[in-house]
Design an enzyme around this catalytic site. Structure first.
Site, PDB file in Angstrom:
ATOM      1  N   SER A 134       0.651  -1.234  -0.133  1.00  0.00           N
ATOM      2  CA  SER A 134       0.031   0.098  -0.133  1.00  0.00           C
ATOM      3  C   SER A 134       0.707   1.343   0.023  1.00  0.00           C
ATOM      4  O   SER A 134       2.001   1.069   0.465  1.00  0.00           O
ATOM      5  CB  SER A 134      -0.800   0.305   1.245  1.00  0.00           C
ATOM      6  OG  SER A 134      -1.616   1.257   1.372  1.00  0.00           O
ATOM      7  N   TYR A 147      -1.128  -0.532  10.630  1.00  0.00           N
ATOM      8  CA  TYR A 147      -1.614  -1.033   9.183  1.00  0.00           C
ATOM      9  C   TYR A 147      -0.260  -0.573   8.433  1.00  0.00           C
ATOM     10  O   TYR A 147       0.218  -1.448   7.586  1.00  0.00           O
ATOM     11  CB  TYR A 147      -2.833  -0.333   8.788  1.00  0.00           C
ATOM     12  CG  TYR A 147      -3.220  -0.807   7.211  1.00  0.00           C
ATOM     13  CD1 TYR A 147      -3.400  -2.170   6.884  1.00  0.00           C
ATOM     14  CD2 TYR A 147      -3.027   0.324   6.374  1.00  0.00           C
ATOM     15  CE1 TYR A 147      -3.696  -2.211   5.751  1.00  0.00           C
ATOM     16  CE2 TYR A 147      -3.183  -0.035   4.919  1.00  0.00           C
ATOM     17  CZ  TYR A 147      -3.699  -1.370   4.636  1.00  0.00           C
ATOM     18  OH  TYR A 147      -3.859  -1.343   3.239  1.00  0.00           O
TER      19      TYR A 147
END
Length: 255
Positions: A134, A147
């Site tokens: 990501s 995350y």
């Protein structure tokens, strides 16, 4: 037998990758890995090739052992491996439960590494390997700290793996998109502090991210940012001290 393996295939990016690999590579089989068997069965029925449903929870080490044994038994050529399984939770580190913390690390980091490890002997020259990270991995992100840290791990792991596999002819790419329109948002907000990130603008369709990243992987690029915003974040992370994007992000997430 030539196969593709996709983790997280029951929805979102994993589902999009499975359908595009079916059209792009025409494998004999696509091994579809996720927890929700009924969704995998439905996806298998939409593929042109045979979809083999492997309903398993990759947070559990024994699931990877099952995959490893199946590969050893059938000895296929893995023409493509896409590790798309993962999830995130919004909130500060103190907002997350022990289960949320452990599961995020187990799925986003450990399972991707272990699945990749057991598949490496079956990748041949021309095989494709995509690890779905990501753009969150480019810099620390308060409010979704853990995350972002798991995706930073996966990004660095993939970059070093690419170097280790040089000379084998395997195309290795870390996929680093911006927000993607999947179930991620609902899962991320199901936490003690769902308003830690208030808005997720400019989200891309999973089909667009899969197509973009497969094209970049075909060109043998190390990182596929899949859009101008994550590309700017990647460049910014290389020229700015971490406190600058963190401060900017901390304001944007509260808007």
């Amino acid at each position: 037998m030539k196969i593709a393996i996709v983790t997280g295939a029951s929805s979102g990016l994993g589902r999009a990758y499975a359908k595009q690999l079916d059209r792009l590579l025409h494998p004999d089989e696509i091994w579809l890995i996720a927890r929700r068997e009924e969704r995998l069965q439905a996806l298998a029925g939409e593929l042109g090739c045979r979809g083999r449903v492997l309903a398993m929870d990759l947070k559990r080490r024994e699931s990877v052992e099952v995959l490893e044994a199946l590969l050893a038994e059938e000895r296929p050529e893995v023409a493509a491996l896409v590790c798309a399984a993962g999830f995130g939770k919004f909130g500060r580190a103190q907002d997350l439960t022990a289960e949320e913390t452990g599961d995020m690390i187990a799925l986003n980091c450990r399972s991707a590494v272990e699945v990749t490890r057991v598949c490496l002997p079956y990748l041949e020259r021309g095989s494709r390997l995509l690890e779905v990270a990501s753009c969150a991995g480019f810099q620390p992100l308060p409010g979704m700290n853990l995350y972002a840290a798991t995706k930073a791990f996966l990004l660095r792991y993939t970059q070093a793996l690419r170097w280790e596999l040089r000379g084998r002819g395997v195309k290795v790419t870390a996929v680093c998109p911006y927000w993607v329109k999947t179930e991620f948002m609902a899962v991320a907000r199901d936490t003690a502090n769902p308003d830690a990130v208030r808005h997720t603008p400019f989200a891309m369709r999973p089909e667009a991210v899969a197509a973009w990243s497969l094209t970049m992987n075909g060109l043998d690029l190390a990182v596929a940012t899949c859009g101008p915003i994550p590309f700017a974040m990647e460049v910014g992370s290389k020229v700015l001290p971490a406190c600058v994007p963190m401060a900017l992000w901390d304001k944007l997430r509260r808007m």
